[in-house]
Scaffold this motif. Structure first.
Motif, PDB file in Angstrom:
ATOM      1  N   LEU A 174       0.840  -1.205   0.000  1.00 26.32           N
ATOM      2  CA  LEU A 174       0.000   0.000   0.000  1.00 26.32           C
ATOM      3  C   LEU A 174       0.874   1.253   0.000  1.00 26.32           C
ATOM      4  O   LEU A 174       0.603   2.221  -0.707  1.00 26.32           O
ATOM      5  CB  LEU A 174      -0.943  -0.007   1.204  1.00 26.32           C
ATOM      6  N   LYS A 175       1.950   1.225   0.790  1.00 28.92           N
ATOM      7  CA  LYS A 175       2.813   2.422   0.835  1.00 28.92           C
ATOM      8  C   LYS A 175       3.610   2.532  -0.469  1.00 28.92           C
ATOM      9  O   LYS A 175       3.844   3.635  -0.962  1.00 28.92           O
ATOM     10  CB  LYS A 175       3.684   2.433   2.091  1.00 28.92           C
TER      11      LYS A 175
ATOM     12  N   ALA B 173       2.579   1.534  -3.432  1.00 31.51           N
ATOM     13  CA  ALA B 173       1.637   2.023  -4.445  1.00 31.51           C
ATOM     14  C   ALA B 173       1.387   3.514  -4.261  1.00 31.51           C
ATOM     15  O   ALA B 173       1.230   4.259  -5.233  1.00 31.51           O
ATOM     16  CB  ALA B 173       0.323   1.238  -4.375  1.00 31.51           C
ATOM     17  N   ALA B 174       1.386   3.971  -3.007  1.00 29.32           N
ATOM     18  CA  ALA B 174       1.222   5.408  -2.756  1.00 29.32           C
ATOM     19  C   ALA B 174       2.401   6.185  -3.350  1.00 29.32           C
ATOM     20  O   ALA B 174       2.225   7.258  -3.934  1.00 29.32           O
ATOM     21  CB  ALA B 174       1.101   5.669  -1.255  1.00 29.32           C
TER      22      ALA B 174
ATOM     23  N   SER C 254       1.922   6.346  -7.001  1.00 32.20           N
ATOM     24  CA  SER C 254       0.839   7.261  -7.361  1.00 32.20           C
ATOM     25  C   SER C 254       1.285   8.717  -7.316  1.00 32.20           C
ATOM     26  O   SER C 254       0.735   9.569  -8.013  1.00 32.20           O
ATOM     27  CB  SER C 254      -0.343   7.051  -6.416  1.00 32.20           C
TER      28      SER C 254
ATOM     29  N   VAL D 140       2.115   4.479   6.038  1.00 37.05           N
ATOM     30  CA  VAL D 140       1.354   4.514   4.784  1.00 37.05           C
ATOM     31  C   VAL D 140       0.881   5.943   4.512  1.00 37.05           C
ATOM     32  O   VAL D 140       0.981   6.455   3.386  1.00 37.05           O
ATOM     33  CB  VAL D 140       0.159   3.533   4.830  1.00 37.05           C
TER      34      VAL D 140
ATOM     35  N   ARG E 104       1.590   8.488   1.388  1.00 35.87           N
ATOM     36  CA  ARG E 104       0.494   9.036   0.574  1.00 35.87           C
ATOM     37  C   ARG E 104       0.575  10.549   0.449  1.00 35.87           C
ATOM     38  O   ARG E 104       0.151  11.113  -0.550  1.00 35.87           O
ATOM     39  CB  ARG E 104      -0.858   8.660   1.196  1.00 35.87           C
TER      40      ARG E 104
ATOM     41  N   SER F 221      -3.084   1.480  -3.806  1.00 31.18           N
ATOM     42  CA  SER F 221      -2.692   1.922  -2.468  1.00 31.18           C
ATOM     43  C   SER F 221      -3.860   1.879  -1.487  1.00 31.18           C
ATOM     44  O   SER F 221      -3.664   1.736  -0.289  1.00 31.18           O
ATOM     45  CB  SER F 221      -2.115   3.338  -2.540  1.00 31.18           C
TER      46      SER F 221
ATOM     47  N   ARG G 138      -7.546   8.762  -5.356  1.00 30.69           N
ATOM     48  CA  ARG G 138      -6.735   8.791  -4.135  1.00 30.69           C
ATOM     49  C   ARG G 138      -7.598   8.833  -2.888  1.00 30.69           C
ATOM     50  O   ARG G 138      -7.212   8.323  -1.848  1.00 30.69           O
ATOM     51  CB  ARG G 138      -5.819  10.026  -4.125  1.00 30.69           C
TER      52      ARG G 138
END
Lengths: 240, 240
Positions: free
Chosen positions: A64-65, A67-68, A71, A134, A138, B71, B138
């Motif tokens: 998740l982190k 992918a952040a 992003s 995370v 983000r 994410s 997001r």
């Protein structure tokens, strides 16, 4: 001690900057009493299980982190490399990935897959530390988030010591459960090298360099904080 | 017209829900006058270039919005599939990906790679619409973000018509530039089918179903809005 000759607004040289990043090793969680007790063979099976289960909340949050970070990163070349971290953890059709390997560590210490996947037993202090990570990735610039990953500079040595200790002192654990650590011994150094080069190349002002160091300190603190929460255990009047 | 028999709090059946999603086709940007003029062969080379350049801002933002979905998505099985969308656009060592293919479309219509990569020429109205999409993905629940991707249900038919029109009316464009569209004709239907099944499976309350429909309407609106901005052109007293 690192002596900085330049005034505070002058950028560090690449060597000074790298040395300042590496100096954060002294904040790394291999020094935490919980890990030191682990390496000395002093953890009870219940404490090992507590660690494996709570640390899984961190493991499963890593994609998740990452992918952040993807992003937030406008550089396609960086994304094309960074995406491998997600695949390394989530796995694909032909490879199981780090999350699955950690579940097998859990099974090796006597936790069922269901116990691992049910995150209600995660201690609040662990959860908040991981969620902070995370959230950091983000909301902060991608290069700061990448700087926070540089704890991987310190990981391999700690993992080597841990592997020796686990095999020596915890013979009740099926050593097949340690695959996660063996894989990280290969992946972490190359991941860390790539991330370090990115940070050295992109942080060219003193301000951005100091933010990178702060990001790494933040990450050291949150790893440390997870172990504090573990060492303290569940102090609530009623658990999950 | 879709007639809903159940009261507003009852979930739609899967068939009703799917029909409601598909009914948003009437909002899709293939109906926009700018696309209709494109298909009728009425765009000037300058207008084609304006479209290719501005639409590139959307194309290059797609991996960012898909990484945002990753994410936010706690389901590893979904992530293991969804990550292919990022790879399809960003490419890997052995395949160039959709962003590179769109740059080659740009070159085929007379834009240099540098002009494509310099986003300062992007019209503000296009930029805000695209940024709104990334921001939506997001900040909203991952299943709503996935619902917003369901414009891909409507894409292939529009792309087929566009390909015929481009090859028929715009013979000054090297047809090798159209590879992006040919690839999408293969990828979009399978991507849309997977996303549709996820939305049908996960949105089981009337409220979540309606949010999914709203997400799809939001996406239709932002595609439409980009073409409005294009059709209006740059009306500022001073451009970039």
């Amino acid at each position: 001690m690192l002596t900085i000759q330049s005034p505070e607004t002058q950028p560090w040289t690449k060597a000074e900057f790298e040395a300042t990043l590496r100096a954060q090793h002294q904040r790394y969680h291999h020094l935490h009493p919980f890990h030191q007790r682990m390496n000395a063979g002093q953890l009870t099976p219940q404490e090992v299980r507590l660690w494996v289960l709570n640390r899984f909340y961190y493991q499963r949050s890593i994609p998740l982190k990452d992918a952040a970070i993807l992003s937030n990163c406008p550089d396609r070349e960086v994304r094309r490399v960074w995406i491998d971290r997600i695949i390394d953890h989530d796995g694909r059709k032909d490879s199981e990935g780090g999350i699955e390997a950690w579940i097998r560590l859990g099974e090796a210490v006597g936790l069922s897959r269901q116990e691992m996947l049910d995150d209600r037993a995660v201690l609040p202090g662990v959860r908040y530390a991981v969620d902070a990570y995370v959230n950091f990735c983000r909301t902060r610039p991608w290069i700061e988030a990448i700087a926070s990953s540089l704890t991987e500079l310190f990981g391999p040595d700690a993992i080597k010591d841990r592997l020796v200790a686990l095999e020596k002192h915890y013979s009740w654990i099926d050593p097949k459960g340690f695959d996660y650590f063996r894989t990280r011994l290969t992946l972490a150094p190359q991941d860390a090298r790539y991330a370090l080069n990115l940070v050295l190349q992109h942080c060219l002002t003193r301000e951005s360099q100091e933010k990178a160091v702060q990001a790494l300190i933040f990450k050291c603190d949150l790893l440390w904080s997870q172990l504090d929460a573990l060492a303290r255990g569940d102090t609530r009047p009623i658990g999950k």
